[in-house]
Structures are given as C-alpha cells and as structure tokens.
Design a protein around this motif. Structure first.
Motif, PDB file in Angstrom:
ATOM      1  N   PHE A 233       0.844  -1.190   0.000  1.00 31.36           N
ATOM      2  CA  PHE A 233       0.000   0.000   0.000  1.00 31.36           C
ATOM      3  C   PHE A 233       0.880   1.241   0.000  1.00 31.36           C
ATOM      4  CE2 PHE A 233      -3.138  -2.934   1.890  1.00 31.36           C
ATOM      5  CZ  PHE A 233      -4.217  -2.659   1.066  1.00 31.36           C
ATOM      6  N   PRO A 234       0.385   2.338  -0.578  1.00 34.11           N
ATOM      7  CA  PRO A 234       1.142   3.597  -0.532  1.00 34.11           C
ATOM      8  C   PRO A 234       1.025   4.267   0.839  1.00 34.11           C
ATOM      9  CG  PRO A 234      -0.926   3.921  -1.699  1.00 34.11           C
ATOM     10  CD  PRO A 234      -0.836   2.447  -1.379  1.00 34.11           C
ATOM     11  N   VAL A 235       2.032   5.059   1.209  1.00 33.69           N
ATOM     12  CA  VAL A 235       2.054   5.711   2.517  1.00 33.69           C
ATOM     13  C   VAL A 235       0.906   6.700   2.688  1.00 33.69           C
ATOM     14  CG1 VAL A 235       4.541   5.451   2.831  1.00 33.69           C
ATOM     15  CG2 VAL A 235       3.639   7.516   1.756  1.00 33.69           C
TER      16      VAL A 235
ATOM     17  N   HIS B  13      -8.784  15.564  -0.850  1.00 36.10           N
ATOM     18  CA  HIS B  13      -7.685  15.405  -1.801  1.00 36.10           C
ATOM     19  C   HIS B  13      -8.262  14.939  -3.127  1.00 36.10           C
ATOM     20  CE1 HIS B  13      -3.660  14.760  -3.264  1.00 36.10           C
ATOM     21  NE2 HIS B  13      -3.991  13.543  -3.641  1.00 36.10           N
ATOM     22  N   ASN B  14      -8.026  15.709  -4.154  1.00 34.80           N
ATOM     23  CA  ASN B  14      -8.528  15.402  -5.495  1.00 34.80           C
ATOM     24  C   ASN B  14     -10.001  15.029  -5.479  1.00 34.80           C
ATOM     25  OD1 ASN B  14      -6.037  15.994  -6.545  1.00 34.80           O
ATOM     26  ND2 ASN B  14      -5.405  13.888  -6.765  1.00 34.80           N
ATOM     27  N   HIS B  15     -10.319  13.758  -5.615  1.00 37.65           N
ATOM     28  CA  HIS B  15     -11.695  13.302  -5.807  1.00 37.65           C
ATOM     29  C   HIS B  15     -12.356  12.765  -4.546  1.00 37.65           C
ATOM     30  CE1 HIS B  15     -10.133  13.388  -9.866  1.00 37.65           C
ATOM     31  NE2 HIS B  15      -9.258  12.475  -9.529  1.00 37.65           N
ATOM     32  N   PHE B  16     -11.696  12.835  -3.416  1.00 38.07           N
ATOM     33  CA  PHE B  16     -12.278  12.210  -2.234  1.00 38.07           C
ATOM     34  C   PHE B  16     -12.101  13.071  -0.996  1.00 38.07           C
ATOM     35  CE2 PHE B  16      -8.090  10.464  -3.058  1.00 38.07           C
ATOM     36  CZ  PHE B  16      -7.430  10.656  -1.860  1.00 38.07           C
ATOM     37  N   HIS B  17     -12.948  12.817  -0.009  1.00 39.24           N
ATOM     38  CA  HIS B  17     -12.913  13.496   1.275  1.00 39.24           C
ATOM     39  C   HIS B  17     -12.935  12.391   2.337  1.00 39.24           C
ATOM     40  CE1 HIS B  17     -14.596  17.161   3.692  1.00 39.24           C
ATOM     41  NE2 HIS B  17     -13.631  16.561   4.318  1.00 39.24           N
TER      42      HIS B  17
ATOM     43  N   THR C  74      -1.457   6.733  -7.440  1.00 40.47           N
ATOM     44  CA  THR C  74      -0.662   7.967  -7.423  1.00 40.47           C
ATOM     45  C   THR C  74      -1.299   9.060  -6.575  1.00 40.47           C
ATOM     46  OG1 THR C  74      -1.706   8.641  -9.504  1.00 40.47           O
ATOM     47  CG2 THR C  74       0.430   7.515  -9.657  1.00 40.47           C
ATOM     48  N   ASP C  75      -2.616   8.971  -6.322  1.00 39.56           N
ATOM     49  CA  ASP C  75      -3.279   9.943  -5.439  1.00 39.56           C
ATOM     50  C   ASP C  75      -2.818   9.786  -3.990  1.00 39.56           C
ATOM     51  OD1 ASP C  75      -4.727  10.984  -7.540  1.00 39.56           O
ATOM     52  OD2 ASP C  75      -6.665  10.188  -6.876  1.00 39.56           O
ATOM     53  N   PHE C  76      -2.154   8.684  -3.667  1.00 41.98           N
ATOM     54  CA  PHE C  76      -1.758   8.394  -2.296  1.00 41.98           C
ATOM     55  C   PHE C  76      -0.244   8.329  -2.125  1.00 41.98           C
ATOM     56  CE2 PHE C  76      -5.918   6.639  -3.134  1.00 41.98           C
ATOM     57  CZ  PHE C  76      -6.669   7.121  -2.070  1.00 41.98           C
TER      58      PHE C  76
ATOM     59  N   VAL D  83      -8.667  -2.139  -0.893  1.00 42.85           N
ATOM     60  CA  VAL D  83      -7.961  -3.157  -1.669  1.00 42.85           C
ATOM     61  C   VAL D  83      -7.054  -2.479  -2.683  1.00 42.85           C
ATOM     62  CG1 VAL D  83      -8.253  -5.083  -3.286  1.00 42.85           C
ATOM     63  CG2 VAL D  83      -9.833  -4.812  -1.377  1.00 42.85           C
ATOM     64  N   ARG D  84      -5.866  -3.010  -2.831  1.00 41.26           N
ATOM     65  CA  ARG D  84      -4.960  -2.581  -3.897  1.00 41.26           C
ATOM     66  C   ARG D  84      -5.257  -3.467  -5.097  1.00 41.26           C
ATOM     67  NH1 ARG D  84       0.613  -0.424  -4.489  1.00 41.26           N
ATOM     68  NH2 ARG D  84       0.818  -0.291  -6.736  1.00 41.26           N
ATOM     69  N   ASN D  85      -5.739  -2.851  -6.172  1.00 43.31           N
ATOM     70  CA  ASN D  85      -6.086  -3.582  -7.389  1.00 43.31           C
ATOM     71  C   ASN D  85      -5.248  -3.007  -8.525  1.00 43.31           C
ATOM     72  OD1 ASN D  85      -7.273  -5.081  -9.362  1.00 43.31           O
ATOM     73  ND2 ASN D  85      -9.285  -4.126  -9.230  1.00 43.31           N
ATOM     74  N   GLY D  86      -4.053  -3.553  -8.704  1.00 39.59           N
ATOM     75  CA  GLY D  86      -3.139  -3.040  -9.725  1.00 39.59           C
ATOM     76  C   GLY D  86      -2.712  -1.618  -9.399  1.00 39.59           C
ATOM     77  N   ASP D  87      -3.042  -0.680 -10.269  1.00 36.68           N
ATOM     78  CA  ASP D  87      -2.685   0.718 -10.066  1.00 36.68           C
ATOM     79  C   ASP D  87      -3.800   1.521  -9.416  1.00 36.68           C
ATOM     80  OD1 ASP D  87      -0.145   0.376 -11.109  1.00 36.68           O
ATOM     81  OD2 ASP D  87      -0.758   0.870 -13.157  1.00 36.68           O
TER      82      ASP D  87
END
Length: 168
Positions: free
Chosen positions: A46-48, A79-83, A140-142, A120-124
C-alpha cells in the motif's frame, strides 16, 4: 525413573507450519520495532498516503494481521476526488494488498460520512468499499501522506454567516 530421552517430540509438520507462518508475514516482530506505520503499509503493498501525517503509534499482530493506529485527534481532509476522515483510533486487519474489517475511517459520499469497510490494492488503483458501494482511485493519489491542519481538519472554510467583527 526419568530418562534423559524424555524430551517432547515436535512433529515435522508443526515445524513446517511454524516456519511458513514466520516467513509468509511481510514483517517480523524484530523489524517492526524500527518501522513506522507508513513503512508497514508499504510492506503490505500500500502507498504511505493512505494514512495522514501524525500517527502517534500503532499495534500490529504479524500473525493475524490485526492492527490499531493511533492519532491525537480526528483528522479530516480533501484530496482530489475524495474526502476522508480518520478517528483518533482506527482498527482492522491487513494482508498483502487488502485492509478489511476496518473501523474508524470514513469517506464522504452524497453529503454523508460513510464508514469504509475495506481497502484493496487492485493493480494501479486503490478501491474503497463502503457496504455494497465502492470507489476506485489511482495509487498515485496516495503518494504522500496528507496533512491535517487547524486542529486536525484540512482545508478549513470560513462560515460566511458568522461575523468576525468584535466591537470595541
């Protein structure tokens, strides 16, 4: 009389299972002592940026994957598309590419805060699941951990109906 050979016998299958459990976990207990919660996330693919800045501590059972992450306060940010909003303590279970049984993390949908059950991490992509609904966002958003400001709330907005004027 006891004999010198009265040691307990450990079946080879039990030894094999123990070795598999030790080597199949992304982190060992010794390495967790030196790792941040953000580094542990990376160990599980997972990204940080799934965690905002300000983690004060965490607990992780490397066998079951159960975890708790601790903050000083509730954190909310856009952030971008989510809260998203994080309670001071979040809990769940983690395995490679999957966080499930999640408690304490919310996504704002349709003006309502809804608790995220699973990530879930699903590819990119990173996929947030809220019951039967899901949202996918690019990994990349994360890339970086978001920062909570103003007492734990990012992007504070002034209320146009409240006057800041204080008479003399």
């Amino acid at each position: 009389m006891g004999s010198a050979l009265s040691q307990k016998y450990i079946p080879p299958m039990a030894i094999l299972i123990i070795l598999i459990l030790i080597h199949s976990t992304p982190a060992t207990a010794a390495s967790l002592d030196n790792q941040t919660a953000y580094e542990v996330l990376q160990d599980y693919n997972f990204p940080v940026g799934l965690l905002p800045e300000g983690v004060k501590g965490y607990d992780l059972n490397i066998i079951t994957g159960e975890f708790s992450v601790y903050f000083d306060y509730t954190c909310s940010f856009e952030h971008n598309h989510f809260h998203l909003k994080y309670n001071p303590t979040i809990k769940g279970s983690i395995s490679n590419g999957k966080i499930f049984g999640l408690n304490g993390v919310y996504e704002k949908r349709f003006l309502l805060w809804m608790e995220i059950d699973q990530i879930v991490r699903n590819g990119d992509d990173i996929v947030f699941s809220v019951g039967a609904l899901s949202s996918a966002f690019p990994v990349t958003d994360f890339g970086m951990s978001p920062q909570c400001g103003g007492g734990g709330v990012g992007k504070l907005r002034a209320n146009p109906f409240v006057s800041l004027y204080r008479g003399s």
